[in-house]
Design an enzyme around this catalytic site. Structure first.
Site, PDB file in Angstrom:
ATOM      1  N   TYR A  94      44.322  93.504  95.955  1.00 22.62           N
ATOM      2  CA  TYR A  94      42.965  93.800  95.498  1.00 22.62           C
ATOM      3  C   TYR A  94      42.653  92.932  94.287  1.00 22.62           C
ATOM      4  O   TYR A  94      43.418  92.898  93.320  1.00 22.62           O
ATOM      5  CB  TYR A  94      42.843  95.276  95.127  1.00 22.62           C
ATOM      6  CG  TYR A  94      41.508  95.674  94.559  1.00 22.62           C
ATOM      7  CD1 TYR A  94      40.384  95.752  95.363  1.00 22.62           C
ATOM      8  CD2 TYR A  94      41.378  95.990  93.205  1.00 22.62           C
ATOM      9  CE1 TYR A  94      39.152  96.130  94.840  1.00 22.62           C
ATOM     10  CE2 TYR A  94      40.160  96.382  92.675  1.00 22.62           C
ATOM     11  CZ  TYR A  94      39.053  96.447  93.495  1.00 22.62           C
ATOM     12  OH  TYR A  94      37.833  96.819  92.973  1.00 22.62           O
TER      13      TYR A  94
ATOM     14  N   ASP B 195      46.529  86.258  90.182  1.00 22.90           N
ATOM     15  CA  ASP B 195      45.815  87.408  89.645  1.00 22.90           C
ATOM     16  C   ASP B 195      46.819  88.251  88.860  1.00 22.90           C
ATOM     17  O   ASP B 195      47.546  89.066  89.420  1.00 22.90           O
ATOM     18  CB  ASP B 195      45.191  88.216  90.779  1.00 22.90           C
ATOM     19  CG  ASP B 195      44.379  89.400  90.273  1.00 22.90           C
ATOM     20  OD1 ASP B 195      44.506  89.740  89.083  1.00 22.90           O
ATOM     21  OD2 ASP B 195      43.630  89.998  91.073  1.00 22.90           O
TER      22      ASP B 195
ATOM     23  N   LYS C 256      43.209  94.108  81.392  1.00 23.30           N
ATOM     24  CA  LYS C 256      43.945  95.304  81.007  1.00 23.30           C
ATOM     25  C   LYS C 256      44.606  95.186  79.642  1.00 23.30           C
ATOM     26  O   LYS C 256      43.999  95.491  78.625  1.00 23.30           O
ATOM     27  CB  LYS C 256      44.933  95.679  82.111  1.00 23.30           C
ATOM     28  CG  LYS C 256      44.232  96.017  83.437  1.00 23.30           C
ATOM     29  CD  LYS C 256      45.159  96.560  84.474  1.00 23.30           C
ATOM     30  CE  LYS C 256      44.455  96.807  85.799  1.00 23.30           C
ATOM     31  NZ  LYS C 256      43.434  97.864  85.771  1.00 23.30           N
TER      32      LYS C 256
END
Length: 437
Positions: free
Chosen positions: A143, A238, A266
């Site tokens: 994702y 990613d 994050k």
């Protein structure tokens, strides 16, 4: 009588789609009503009804230091006294960009954005501009945010909700996305053989975290790096989840490879909304105002998020930080399977550093197909049992849990004891169903 969380959820459903601002929060994958959080401190969160939980979500990864780390809170307080956002450049942005560049040798230039989705979307735009190509290669179950073409066979909440693709994605864009099973080097070679010079980029979670935690098999990332280099395809790592999590230099440090472009998020915001994309100067200098690829953001690199990120990265560099994190993570990762085995519940525990997932299946989990063999109903019962015993896991089978340095030996022991009760409950329900007429 309804709890305060239930009352809030009823109100929320009248004003928000599904009553939430992000799908996994609705608890659809585990059953029951979601809890609403009032506060967090260290390894624990407290809901609006006053119940405390040992937290292994950590805001989905950013809180590697735990909740309300005093040094991060002090840094935020100092910046808050000067303003929240200016829409103009600040010194902190430069400091954070320099720290990111030092941590990732593959990054020569970096651009701050506000979310992982924005980072991956922008990196893909740069890759297409640099190559003059349109197709991208992704891996099933990975994702990369809710950008249109990246919702084809995506993991995370899409997998949880059973939506292989999202309505609203134009067919023409979906047709530009080529998907290959994660860890499938033969399929990878075939994809490059078929599409050759049409692939602008290959984007990968070096450690998958959105079909649950799945590590790369030996040779997989090396093969991907070799094929992209050979065919002039931009390799995008990613590392929104893995950056500064599995090592200070992310998965690229851990596995010894360098991507052309990297997306981060994050942890670099220390719990506040921030992300970034970066890479070779020759690619990043295509981004406006240096080049013609337009991308902008009013709140990009805002002072609060940058301050939290700077303080977090400073703490991560202190001696012994990752060793302590590894020790607690390893304790949890050994305790859960032991209790599952004792209760005769099939379980596969995948872990890389402080990321882990307990899959309710007996076989190894190496890709999206094997992850989907998990008994999601059993996971839901396990989750609810843990919640009743004061432990908060991600409310979905296909998500990674996160350990922080705020977790103590006592937290881990309490979690393992709660898991023992929950595994026993899962097995009891399974036995009842097996003898039902």
């Amino acid at each position: 009588m309804a709890t305060k969380s239930q009352q809030l959820f009823e109100r929320a459903r009248l004003v928000m789609p599904g009553g939430v601002n992000s799908p996994v929060r609705a608890f659809r994958a585990v059953g029951g009503d979601p809890i609403f959080i009032a506060s967090g401190k260290g390894s624990r969160i407290i809901d609006v009804d006053g119940r405390a939980y040992i937290d292994y979500v950590g805001s989905w990864g950013p809180l590697i230091l735990g909740h309300c780390h005093p040094e991060v809170m002090e840094a935020l307080a100092r910046v808050l006294a000067t303003g929240t956002s200016f829409g103009a450049s600040t010194e902190g942005e430069v400091d954070l960009a320099e720290l990111i560049r030092e941590a990732f040798p593959s990054i020569e230039r970096v651009r701050m954005v506000n979310s992982g989705t924005e980072a991956t979307m922008s990196a893909l735009r740069v890759a297409r501009a640099a190559t003059g190509r349109e197709k991208i290669l992704t891996f099933e179950g990975c994702y990369h945010g809710h950008t249109n073409e990246l919702l084809v066979k995506a993991g995370s909440g899409v997998a949880t909700l059973g939506l292989p693709d999202s309505p609203g994605v134009p067919r023409a864009l979906a047709e530009l996305t080529i998907t290959v099973p994660y860890n499938d080097t033969q399929g990878l070679e075939q994809a490059f053989e078929i599409h050759r010079d049409q692939l602008a980029a290959a984007i990968v979670e070096p450690i998958a975290g959105n079909m649950g935690c799945v590590s790369p098999q030996p040779g997989f990332l090396a093969k991907l790096r070799a094929l992209t280099a050979r065919h002039g395809t931009i390799l995008i790592a990613d590392e929104v989840m893995t950056g500064f999590r599995v090592a200070y230099g992310g998965a690229q440090e851990l596995y010894g490879f360098q991507a052309d472009l990297t997306t981060l998020g994050k942890i670099i915001g220390g719990g506040l909304p921030v992300a970034a994309y970066g890479g070779k100067a020759s690619l990043m200098d295509l981004v406006a105002p240096s080049g013609p690829v337009y991308q902008a953001g009013t709140l990009s690199g805002n002072p609060l998020a940058v301050a939290a990120g700077l303080k977090t990265l400073e703490i991560l560099r202190r001696p012994g930080f990752y060793e302590q994190l590894e020790q607690m993570s390893a304790r949890l990762a050994s305790g859960l399977p032991a209790e599952a085995h004792r209760a005769q519940v099939p379980l596969t525990l995948n872990r890389v550093g402080s990321m882990l997932t307990a899959f309710f299946t007996s076989g190894p989990v190496t890709d999206y197909s094997s992850a989907k063999r998990s008994d999601t109903a059993a996971f839901g019962r396990f989750f609810r049992g843990l919640l009743e015993n004061g432990v908060y896991l991600p409310p979905a089978q296909f998500e990674a849990a996160f350990v922080s340095v705020a977790h103590t030996e006592a937290d881990i022991q309490e979690t393992v004891e709660a898991a023992a009760k929950s595994f026993a409950f899962v097995q009891e329900i399974a036995e009842q169903r097996s003898i039902a007429p």
